[in-house]
Design a protein around this motif. Structure first.
Motif, mmCIF file in Angstrom:
data_model
loop_
_atom_site.group_PDB
_atom_site.id
_atom_site.type_symbol
_atom_site.label_atom_id
_atom_site.label_comp_id
_atom_site.label_asym_id
_atom_site.label_seq_id
_atom_site.Cartn_x
_atom_site.Cartn_y
_atom_site.Cartn_z
ATOM 1 N N VAL A 64 0.862 -1.192 0.000
ATOM 2 C CA VAL A 64 0.000 0.000 0.000
ATOM 3 C C VAL A 64 0.898 1.242 0.000
ATOM 4 O O VAL A 64 1.577 1.523 0.987
ATOM 5 C CB VAL A 64 -0.945 0.017 1.211
ATOM 6 C CG1 VAL A 64 -1.788 1.293 1.217
ATOM 7 C CG2 VAL A 64 -1.856 -1.213 1.198
ATOM 8 N N ILE A 65 0.914 1.937 -1.125
ATOM 9 C CA ILE A 65 1.713 3.160 -1.249
ATOM 10 C C ILE A 65 0.830 4.332 -0.872
ATOM 11 O O ILE A 65 -0.143 4.632 -1.555
ATOM 12 C CB ILE A 65 2.233 3.348 -2.678
ATOM 13 C CG1 ILE A 65 3.066 2.131 -3.106
ATOM 14 C CG2 ILE A 65 3.063 4.629 -2.785
ATOM 15 C CD1 ILE A 65 3.465 2.152 -4.571
ATOM 16 N N GLU A 66 1.147 4.969 0.239
ATOM 17 C CA GLU A 66 0.314 6.104 0.676
ATOM 18 C C GLU A 66 1.033 7.416 0.415
ATOM 19 O O GLU A 66 2.227 7.546 0.630
ATOM 20 C CB GLU A 66 -0.126 5.934 2.137
ATOM 21 C CG GLU A 66 0.895 6.252 3.191
ATOM 22 C CD GLU A 66 0.842 7.693 3.655
ATOM 23 O OE1 GLU A 66 0.054 8.491 3.129
ATOM 24 O OE2 GLU A 66 1.623 8.014 4.570
ATOM 25 N N THR A 67 0.283 8.398 -0.064
ATOM 26 C CA THR A 67 0.852 9.657 -0.537
ATOM 27 C C THR A 67 0.467 10.853 0.326
ATOM 28 O O THR A 67 0.744 11.996 -0.035
ATOM 29 C CB THR A 67 0.351 9.955 -1.968
ATOM 30 O OG1 THR A 67 -1.039 10.311 -1.919
ATOM 31 C CG2 THR A 67 0.532 8.754 -2.877
ATOM 32 N N MET A 68 -0.148 10.613 1.461
ATOM 33 C CA MET A 68 -0.806 11.696 2.202
ATOM 34 C C MET A 68 0.171 12.598 2.942
ATOM 35 O O MET A 68 1.288 12.217 3.269
ATOM 36 C CB MET A 68 -1.803 11.106 3.200
ATOM 37 C CG MET A 68 -2.911 10.286 2.562
ATOM 38 S SD MET A 68 -4.042 9.569 3.773
ATOM 39 C CE MET A 68 -2.992 8.326 4.554
ATOM 40 N N ASN A 69 -0.300 13.801 3.228
ATOM 41 C CA ASN A 69 0.308 14.700 4.189
ATOM 42 C C ASN A 69 -0.757 15.033 5.229
ATOM 43 O O ASN A 69 -1.949 15.091 4.903
ATOM 44 C CB ASN A 69 0.807 15.978 3.508
ATOM 45 C CG ASN A 69 2.078 15.741 2.705
ATOM 46 O OD1 ASN A 69 3.084 15.305 3.249
ATOM 47 N ND2 ASN A 69 2.030 16.008 1.415
ATOM 48 N N PRO A 70 -0.354 15.247 6.488
ATOM 49 C CA PRO A 70 -1.337 15.482 7.553
ATOM 50 C C PRO A 70 -1.886 16.907 7.529
ATOM 51 O O PRO A 70 -1.494 17.767 8.314
ATOM 52 C CB PRO A 70 -0.537 15.199 8.835
ATOM 53 C CG PRO A 70 0.866 15.518 8.467
ATOM 54 C CD PRO A 70 1.016 15.172 7.012
ATOM 55 N N LEU A 71 -2.768 17.152 6.593
ATOM 56 C CA LEU A 71 -3.335 18.485 6.413
ATOM 57 C C LEU A 71 -4.706 18.572 7.073
ATOM 58 O O LEU A 71 -5.607 17.799 6.757
ATOM 59 C CB LEU A 71 -3.465 18.806 4.915
ATOM 60 C CG LEU A 71 -2.166 18.829 4.109
ATOM 61 C CD1 LEU A 71 -2.472 19.082 2.641
ATOM 62 C CD2 LEU A 71 -1.221 19.892 4.652
ATOM 63 N N GLY A 72 -4.829 19.524 7.992
ATOM 64 C CA GLY A 72 -6.131 19.843 8.550
ATOM 65 C C GLY A 72 -6.800 20.910 7.705
ATOM 66 O O GLY A 72 -6.206 21.460 6.771
ATOM 67 N N VAL A 73 -8.034 21.213 8.005
ATOM 68 C CA VAL A 73 -8.768 22.231 7.250
ATOM 69 C C VAL A 73 -9.642 23.027 8.201
ATOM 70 O O VAL A 73 -10.257 22.477 9.109
ATOM 71 C CB VAL A 73 -9.609 21.584 6.117
ATOM 72 C CG1 VAL A 73 -10.643 20.614 6.672
ATOM 73 C CG2 VAL A 73 -10.234 22.637 5.237
ATOM 74 N N THR A 74 -9.657 24.348 8.027
ATOM 75 C CA THR A 74 -10.467 25.219 8.871
ATOM 76 C C THR A 74 -11.895 25.278 8.344
ATOM 77 O O THR A 74 -12.206 24.754 7.266
ATOM 78 C CB THR A 74 -9.888 26.648 8.892
ATOM 79 O OG1 THR A 74 -10.060 27.233 7.594
ATOM 80 C CG2 THR A 74 -8.405 26.629 9.250
ATOM 81 N N ALA A 75 -12.752 25.956 9.095
ATOM 82 C CA ALA A 75 -14.143 26.132 8.678
ATOM 83 C C ALA A 75 -14.235 26.908 7.363
ATOM 84 O O ALA A 75 -15.212 26.780 6.624
ATOM 85 C CB ALA A 75 -14.931 26.848 9.771
ATOM 86 N N ASP A 76 -13.206 27.716 7.074
ATOM 87 C CA ASP A 76 -13.173 28.478 5.818
ATOM 88 C C ASP A 76 -12.452 27.719 4.704
ATOM 89 O O ASP A 76 -12.108 28.294 3.678
ATOM 90 C CB ASP A 76 -12.471 29.823 6.047
ATOM 91 C CG ASP A 76 -13.210 30.694 7.045
ATOM 92 O OD1 ASP A 76 -14.459 30.676 7.027
ATOM 93 O OD2 ASP A 76 -12.540 31.369 7.846
ATOM 94 N N PHE A 77 -12.199 26.431 4.938
ATOM 95 C CA PHE A 77 -11.559 25.554 3.970
ATOM 96 C C PHE A 77 -10.127 25.995 3.660
ATOM 97 O O PHE A 77 -9.643 25.893 2.535
ATOM 98 C CB PHE A 77 -12.373 25.449 2.676
ATOM 99 C CG PHE A 77 -12.194 24.114 1.982
ATOM 100 C CD1 PHE A 77 -12.663 22.947 2.557
ATOM 101 C CD2 PHE A 77 -11.533 24.031 0.768
ATOM 102 C CE1 PHE A 77 -12.486 21.713 1.930
ATOM 103 C CE2 PHE A 77 -11.335 22.804 0.130
ATOM 104 C CZ PHE A 77 -11.824 21.649 0.717
ATOM 105 N N VAL A 78 -9.442 26.492 4.671
ATOM 106 C CA VAL A 78 -8.020 26.805 4.561
ATOM 107 C C VAL A 78 -7.238 25.614 5.112
ATOM 108 O O VAL A 78 -7.474 25.181 6.243
ATOM 109 C CB VAL A 78 -7.664 28.083 5.341
ATOM 110 C CG1 VAL A 78 -6.157 28.320 5.313
ATOM 111 C CG2 VAL A 78 -8.415 29.279 4.774
#
Length: 232
Positions: free
Chosen positions: A88-102
């Motif tokens: 399983v090759i995973e490409t993710m980064n631990p990105l959160g998102v604000t209520a304003d989609f930032v």
């Protein structure tokens, strides 16, 4: 090689094109509306077919896990045991998102873990590899680097040697230089490099508009190190 694509977003679709061109068989899934990847499927023709998340996971000897980080729990639940024993090759980064989609890097999470280690805990029988997290999707095509003096490197990290070798092959098939970054815990440093690249884009270039144009690579000195008498 049989490859399942979870999911055909910006990164997954670029790699699907490269791997189909290299002769691999693909089942492609979309986390969301299937109609969004109809043009991609039409482009790839008989080299790929549409499947559900579960079907793509079952099909692949190797599975690309390119999921939006907040969706991981839902996708793992949908996959169930279909990834047991799979690379399983995973490409993710631990990105959160604000209520304003930032979007923002989740620095608190990054202090003690990585998306790869988290996914390994969720899928203990899968053979997790971290890769493809440091090149923005618009530059994740070999043609983007055709006039560059050196090819961009794709770093990978895993605890499974055979899974790493399969990943090296697929990195090469995508047109990039594979670089072994060690065991899976090294994914923490690879994700921190993502933050580092943001700093470089902000301070050396014109900000996020140029982030999609830059990547790190490893080069060897040629003709080599210069030996001189040591000065004490």
């Amino acid at each position: 090689m049989k490859i399942g694509i979870l999911n055909a977003g910006n990164i997954g679709s670029r790699l699907a094109r490269a791997w189909a061109a290299a002769g691999h068989e693909l089942v492609i899934a979309k986390d969301g509306e299937d109609r969004k990847i109809e043009p991609l499927l039409a482009e790839l023709g008989d080299k790929a077919r549409l499947g559900s998340i579960r079907e793509a996971a079952e099909f692949g000897e190797v599975v690309l896990f390119s999921i939006y980080w907040p969706r991981v729990e839902a996708i793992v639940s949908e996959v169930g045991d279909a990834l047991d024993g799979k690379v399983v090759i995973e490409t993710m980064n631990p990105l959160g998102v604000t209520a304003d989609f930032v979007h923002f890097h989740d620095q608190e999470f990054m202090r003690d873990s990585s998306t790869s280690e988290d996914l390994q805990r969720r899928l203990p029988k899968a053979r997790i590899v971290k890769a493809f997290n440091l090149i923005a999707a618009p530059s994740l095509e070999a043609a983007a680097w055709s006039a560059s003096p050196v090819p961009a490197s794709v770093f990978y990290a895993t605890d499974d040697k055979a899974a790493g070798e399969a990943t090296r092959t697929l990195i090469g098939d995508a047109g990039f230089k594979p670089v072994n970054a060690g065991n899976l815990k090294g994914a923490r440093q690879l994700e921190q490099v993502g933050v580092f690249l943001h700093h470089i884009a902000e301070n050396e270039y014109a900000g996020d508009a140029d982030l999609i144009r830059i990547a790190l690579t490893v080069v060897e000195a040629n003709p080599g190190p210069i030996a001189r008498e040591r000065t004490v």
